[in-house]
Design an enzyme around this catalytic site. Structure first.
Site: not given
Length: 315
Positions: A132, A186, A189, A196, A239, A242
């Site tokens: 980062d 994925c 799905c 969310c 959060c 997800c």
């Protein structure tokens, strides 16, 4: 460099990375990414980055690693698992899993510095590390390195550790053996999209930060929008919804990094303790953690918002 030398250096780097505590290591060949850059510029034009103005800077470097480091010939992607062994109590104020222990930037930096020194000593290669700290496409290069794929919730998903992994990179000036990219798995799905609470995942692989609880409770410096009252639960920093619903996170391996373990003081805090937190207590609890990014004012703003919402329901 002949095949034997490439193989030897590649093996050395991967072996030493795992020995230092990294969870996985993969290597990819750098390239300029014009198609991805066009997609990102459109994402920015649509305002999906919200108030994160830093994302508009150095876009060319983000999609052309040679502008960031002209000598780069190999990109080493490193993963570090951070999935916690214990969950927070169901009704307690929730802090995202990545932020409950020491700041990952500091932890990864210490490991990376050691790895750089070993690489230099054993191979003579020159390299830079990033966590980062520069406009690097971390998830993309990790996928190109065979470590996982970018899921519909835009996180990197791995077969072994799910999506609860930190990503960092080394840019090396030598050619190595490159791993094969991982394919997206994925399928049909869409659990992350459906789960969310704010509809921030407007389509597969498309995140609108303006609606994202993580953005709103961390990066956002304004008051929390009123539409969150009917959407937010007990999240006071970040959060994980997800990710929690992702099938690849059902059998996660808990991390073993001591610096990621939450403090006893944090674990003992009740919701009432959080509501009455002083700035001095905040610094003691969270000064070395990612929570400090929100600052005391942002953190208490989130707590007041959630507690007021709870009081309104009671009344």
């Amino acid at each position: 460099m002949d095949f034997y030398s490439k193989n030897k250096i590649t093996t050395t780097i991967k072996t030493e990375a795992l020995a230092l505590g990294f969870s996985a290591c993969g290597i990819s060949k750098p390239a300029s990414l014009k198609e991805q850059e066009l997609y990102f510029r459109k994402w920015i034009e649509n305002g999906y980055h919200a108030d994160m103005a830093y994302m508009c800077k150095h876009i060319e470097k983000r999609y052309n690693p040679f502008l960031l480091e002209p000598s780069v010939k190999s990109i080493v992607s490193l993963l570090l698992n951070y999935y916690p062994e214990k969950a927070q109590p169901e009704n307690s104020y929730n802090i995202a899993k990545y932020a409950r222990g020491n700041d990952y930037h500091d932890v990864i930096k210490e490991k990376s510095v050691k790895l750089l020194a070993i690489i230099k000593e054993k191979t003579g290669a020159n390299c830079r590390f990033f966590v980062d700290t520069a406009p690097v496409l971390e998830r993309f290069w990790a996928q190109q390195s065979g470590l996982g794929w970018i899921g519909k919730n835009t996180t990197l998903i791995t077969k072994e550790f799910g999506s609860y992994v930190f990503i960092s990179e080394l840019f090396l000036d030598v050619e190595l053996e490159y791993d094969l990219p991982e394919t997206n798995q994925c399928g049909s799905c869409r659990k992350c999209i459906d789960a969310c609470p704010t509809g921030a995942l407007e389509a597969p692989f498309l995140l609108n930060s303006n609606k994202c609880v993580s953005y709103l409770t961390i990066e956002n410096k304004k008051d929390l929008p009123q539409f969150l009252k009917d959407k937010i639960k007990n999240q006071i920093f970040g959060c994980d919804i997800c990710q929690d619903v992702c099938p690849m996170n059902k059998c996660n391996k808990s991390h073993s990094e001591e610096l990621f373990f939450p403090s006893e003081e944090f674990l003992k805090c009740s919701n009432e303790d959080f509501q009455n937190l002083t700035e001095e207590q905040f610094k003691k609890l969270f000064g070395k953690t990612p929570v400090n990014r929100a600052k005391y004012t942002g953190f208490m703003r989130n707590i007041r918002f959630v507690s007021n919402k709870e009081n309104e329901k009671k009344n």
